[in-house]
Design a protein around this motif. Structure first.
Motif, PDB file in Angstrom:
ATOM      1  N   LEU A 583      -0.289  -6.123 -11.641  1.00 51.52           N
ATOM      2  CA  LEU A 583       1.122  -6.249 -11.290  1.00 51.52           C
ATOM      3  C   LEU A 583       1.680  -4.929 -10.772  1.00 51.52           C
ATOM      4  CD1 LEU A 583       2.404  -8.393 -14.309  1.00 51.52           C
ATOM      5  CD2 LEU A 583       2.070  -9.158 -11.952  1.00 51.52           C
ATOM      6  N   ILE A 584       1.272  -3.843 -11.415  1.00 51.47           N
ATOM      7  CA  ILE A 584       1.739  -2.522 -10.993  1.00 51.47           C
ATOM      8  C   ILE A 584       1.235  -2.201  -9.591  1.00 51.47           C
ATOM      9  CG2 ILE A 584       1.528  -0.051 -11.461  1.00 51.47           C
ATOM     10  CD1 ILE A 584       1.530  -0.760 -14.458  1.00 51.47           C
ATOM     11  N   ALA A 585      -0.017  -2.560  -9.312  1.00 49.23           N
ATOM     12  CA  ALA A 585      -0.576  -2.312  -7.981  1.00 49.23           C
ATOM     13  C   ALA A 585       0.187  -3.085  -6.910  1.00 49.23           C
ATOM     14  CB  ALA A 585      -2.051  -2.703  -7.957  1.00 49.23           C
ATOM     15  N   VAL A 586       0.497  -4.361  -7.198  1.00 48.63           N
ATOM     16  CA  VAL A 586       1.258  -5.179  -6.247  1.00 48.63           C
ATOM     17  C   VAL A 586       2.635  -4.565  -6.003  1.00 48.63           C
ATOM     18  CG1 VAL A 586       2.343  -7.428  -5.891  1.00 48.63           C
ATOM     19  CG2 VAL A 586       0.020  -7.299  -6.807  1.00 48.63           C
ATOM     20  N   LEU A 587       3.252  -4.082  -7.061  1.00 48.89           N
ATOM     21  CA  LEU A 587       4.588  -3.499  -6.933  1.00 48.89           C
ATOM     22  C   LEU A 587       4.554  -2.237  -6.074  1.00 48.89           C
ATOM     23  CD1 LEU A 587       7.550  -3.589  -7.674  1.00 48.89           C
ATOM     24  CD2 LEU A 587       7.018  -2.423  -9.809  1.00 48.89           C
ATOM     25  N   VAL A 588       3.538  -1.396  -6.242  1.00 47.95           N
ATOM     26  CA  VAL A 588       3.418  -0.189  -5.426  1.00 47.95           C
ATOM     27  C   VAL A 588       3.234  -0.555  -3.959  1.00 47.95           C
ATOM     28  CG1 VAL A 588       1.982   1.835  -4.975  1.00 47.95           C
ATOM     29  CG2 VAL A 588       2.546   1.230  -7.323  1.00 47.95           C
ATOM     30  N   VAL A 589       2.412  -1.567  -3.693  1.00 47.51           N
ATOM     31  CA  VAL A 589       2.213  -2.024  -2.311  1.00 47.51           C
ATOM     32  C   VAL A 589       3.527  -2.513  -1.718  1.00 47.51           C
ATOM     33  CG1 VAL A 589       1.083  -3.759  -0.873  1.00 47.51           C
ATOM     34  CG2 VAL A 589      -0.219  -2.577  -2.643  1.00 47.51           C
ATOM     35  N   LEU A 590       4.310  -3.242  -2.511  1.00 50.17           N
ATOM     36  CA  LEU A 590       5.601  -3.739  -2.035  1.00 50.17           C
ATOM     37  C   LEU A 590       6.566  -2.585  -1.742  1.00 50.17           C
ATOM     38  CD1 LEU A 590       6.150  -6.847  -4.364  1.00 50.17           C
ATOM     39  CD2 LEU A 590       5.550  -6.839  -1.927  1.00 50.17           C
ATOM     40  N   GLN A 591       6.506  -1.539  -2.540  1.00 56.23           N
ATOM     41  CA  GLN A 591       7.352  -0.370  -2.271  1.00 56.23           C
ATOM     42  C   GLN A 591       6.999   0.248  -0.921  1.00 56.23           C
ATOM     43  OE1 GLN A 591       7.893   2.416  -5.725  1.00 56.23           O
ATOM     44  NE2 GLN A 591       6.637   0.940  -6.789  1.00 56.23           N
TER      45      GLN A 591
END
Length: 744
Positions: A583-591
């Motif tokens: 989830l954290i990885a997806v959030l960083v990509v979205l940022q």
């Protein structure tokens, strides 16, 4: 927890905070030597670099704390990057959208990691987004009083929900629990001010009373001593503020006579009530009449909640009685009795009352302390007003005597702080230079703190330390802004070194109160130096970067030296990071995607938009994290539309206008309000805006970010702005025209 690991943890925190501060300061300088892409590349690298470091560290044994710290640095870098985009393309300064977008990952990180720094960051960002949405910086609002109250009540409700969520364990943050509790009552108290809110302020007293009653009831039910104390202090503040409101409205002789009777009845009723509480549980030994002997040697641990109720009530009643009594006596002396020199009467009254109360130990505690503190406030305050140094020395001697003869932690802290303030007042009469006065006070406080360490009697040592250390930090902190030339750097370096030493030593010795005060002032130092104009942001950035690197180098060396003794304990927060890694990885990509999309849209508009020239009038403030900018007001911001208060425009928020160039100057001017579907004439452009009230339009191009220290030049010389406008009416500010030159 292992003391060596605590020191290492602290070193990484101090080093990382210094580096992050340096990053924020550097991008806020808006350094002219860097173009757009040379600014964006480091921002993206910081986000991905810190995130990659977090992932790598999460796979290493004993590196969970550093993994979370790196993830936090990545989140901060995203906020800096979002602010950098706004700075580069001259969008709104301190826009609520910046903080709202930054809030989303910070809040999700807080939920997924359950790490306190993320909770703190998300709370701050959420409130900034809320406040800047309703109260945009640099923009006046014409909201009715009812709307303003609704906005603040909404914020109080949000904080109330946060408190309930943390109280019930849905959110795991003691910080959110404490700050939301204070925020709810503080907001309601502000809204009950009938002078700030003339129409509805009086009605807000009811929800304030309900909130205070609920806070007392809930704290008592949950048997939470700390929050019961906070509730009591808020009640004291509320009664005092309401009394001041009444004084302003009813400043006459009858009011002060009634007030005196009220104070007497108030104190007497509470004396009876205290006796009732003590008699309610006769098996327990009553307190020594209030707060006597609170921290004396051999004092037994306070384990009974009923005794704590008595403590809270005693403190609250003394505060209320002292403040109300002091104001009432001033009113009687000045208005009712009409003395020609009331300051002399008040000084004499104070000297007599304080002297008597110090030695009348058998008098009821509530009565004794209320009269004593009232006398001190009145007498010393009048002596300060009259600049009577001999009387001030007399009160200084009395506060020292009170510190010696009256036992109790709270009392001794109060009298020592009073002595410090009186000393400052005496020095003010001797020296005209405030820097000299603060320097002397700082030196005295440091000596007091150092000497207090060797006092054998704990009942004396603790109040000395608790009073002197925070006061010393505060005075030295103020000096870091006031001194000039070489002394400026000396005081800043001294403050920095002393706070870092205090943090390290207090962490080793498990002295939580010294650590808390030191960390608070460390944070304040990093934040407030951003606004210290005596030191350029670029110089601050370089300095903090060097400091951060040195601290990290020392921490790494220290950790290697004590590797076997400094094992990091496994924590729930570290486990949460591992569990939510995807989830954290997806959030960083979205940022990264969100930043890239915004950059792409802005670049497309710069490449394909139609260039127009607008006349402007600049101002010069500073953004929270984006640095200096000029606030622009265009001639088209207040167009001459005769029917703006009538017809369809009255209900509109978004608006489009048609602009056309003046053939003589090539400056685009307002022609008319755009009607959907209409054909534009050759040379005309459509520009989208937002109505502010009924007279002003904002187009989203009102801010132009500039290098630090150049605001005066732009304010005096900027006459025109060159703007790119798309076919759909969106605009982006490209450059300003300074007299005969163009500034990009």
């Amino acid at each position: 927890m292992n003391s060596k690991w605590i020191t290492i943890q602290l070193g990484y925190v101090l080093g990382a905070s210094s580096l992050l501060t340096a990053i924020v300061y550097f991008f806020a300088t808006n350094w002219e030597q860097l173009n757009r892409w040379e600014k964006f590349a480091p921002a993206f690298l910081l986000i991905l670099g810190f995130y990659g470091l977090s992932v790598w560290l999460s796979h290493q044994a004993g590196r969970q704390f550093l993994s979370r710290l790196s993830l936090f640095a990545s989140c901060v870098s995203f906020g800096v990057g979002a602010g950098l985009i706004g700075q580069t393309y001259n969008s709104h300064a301190d826009s609520y959208t910046l903080f709202a977008i930054w809030f989303i990952p910070a809040f999700l990180f807080a939920i997924w990691t359950r790490w306190q720094p993320f909770y703190i960051l998300s709370y701050i960002l959420g409130h900034l987004a809320y406040c800047f949405y309703f109260f945009p910086q640099g923009q006046g609002r014409s909201d009715s009083e009812g709307v303003q109250i609704a906005i603040w009540v909404g914020l109080a409700i949000v904080n109330g929900i946060l408190y309930l969520l943390t109280e019930r364990g849905k959110l795991n943050s003691s910080f959110l629990k404490w700050i939301s509790f204070q925020a709810v009552i503080g907001i309601l108290l502000m809204l009950s001010n009938s002078y700030a809110f003339e129409d509805y302020g009086v009605f807000m007293n009811l929800p304030l009373i309900v909130a205070l009653a609920a806070a007392v009831w809930y704290s008592h039910k949950m048997r939470n001593k700390a929050y019961l104390l906070f509730s009591g202090l808020w009640i004291s503040a509320t009664i005092t503020f309401k009394y001041i409101e009444l004084i302003v409205r009813h400043y006459n002789e009858l009011f002060f006579i009634i007030s005196l009777l009220f104070v007497i009845v108030f104190i007497g009723a509470n004396v009876k009530f205290m006796s009732f509480i003590r008699a309610w549980q006769p098996a327990e030994k009553a307190m020594n009449d209030g707060l006597e002997g609170e921290a004396g040697e051999g004092a037994k641990p306070e384990g009974d909640f009923t005794k704590w109720v008595v403590r809270v009530l005693t403190v609250s009643v003394v505060i209320i009685g002292s403040l109300l009594g002091s104001l009432t006596v001033i009113g009687i002396v000045t208005l009712v009795l009409g003395f020609e020199n009331p300051e002399n009467v008040l000084m004499g009254f104070g000297l007599v009352v304080v002297t008597c109360m110090i030695f009348l130990k058998k008098l009821n505690a509530l009565v004794r302390y209320t009269i004593l503190i009232s006398g001190l406030l009145l007498g010393a305050g009048a002596a300060v007003f009259a600049e009577n140094v001999p009387v001030l020395f007399a009160f200084l001697a009395l506060t020292i005597a009170a510190f010696i003869y009256i036992a109790g932690m709270v009392h001794r802290i109060f009298f020592l702080l009073a002595a410090i303030l009186i000393t400052a007042a005496i020095l003010t009469n001797w020296f005209d230079n405030s820097i000299v006065i603060l320097s002397v006070i700082s030196g005295l406080l440091f000596v007091l703190f150092a000497g207090g360490q060797v006092i054998p009697n704990a009942a004396v040592r603790q109040p000395v330390l608790y009073s002197s250390y925070p006061s010393f930090l505060f005075t030295l902190f103020v000096l870091t802004f006031m001194t000039e030339s070489a002394w400026y750097y000396v005081t800043n370096a001294l403050f920095f070194v002393l706070v870092v030493i205090a943090l390290a030593v207090s962490r080793q010795l498990h002295s939580r109160w010294i650590f808390a005060w030191s960390m608070g002032f460390w944070t304040a130092f990093l934040v407030y130096k951003y606004y210290d104009l005596a030191w350029k942001l670029l110089h601050k950035s370089i300095t903090f970067a060097m400091i951060g690197i040195l601290i990290l180098i020392f921490t790494v060396w220290y950790e290697k030296r004590h590797r076997l003794e400094a094992a990091e304990p496994e924590t729930a927060a570290g486990a949460n990071v591992k569990a939510n890694r995807l989830l954290i990885a997806v959030l960083v990509v979205l940022q990264i995607a969100a930043m890239s999309i915004q950059i792409g849209k802005s670049e497309w508009l710069l490449s394909h938009g139609q260039l127009i020239k607008l006349q402007l009038e600049p101002l010069d403030p500073r953004s929270l994290i984006q640095g200096d900018y000029v606030r622009l007001r265009y001639t088209i911001s207040e167009p001459p539309i005769s029917d703006m208060k009538n017809g369809d425009l009255r209900s509109m928020k978004k608006i489009s206008v048609v602009l056309a160039p003046n053939t003589a100057t090539d400056v685009y001017e307002f022609k008319r309000v755009y009607t959907k579907g209409e054909e534009l004439a050759p040379g005309e452009v459509r520009m989208n805006g937002t109505l502010q009230g009924y007279e002003r339009i904002e187009y989203g191009i009102e801010n132009y970010f500039i290098p630090e220290g150049t605001g005066r030049t732009y304010e005096q010389n900027a006459k025109f702005a060159e703007v790119k406008v798309s076919a759909s009416g969106d605009a982006i500010l490209e450059r300003l025209v300074l007299q005969q030159s163009v500034v990009q």
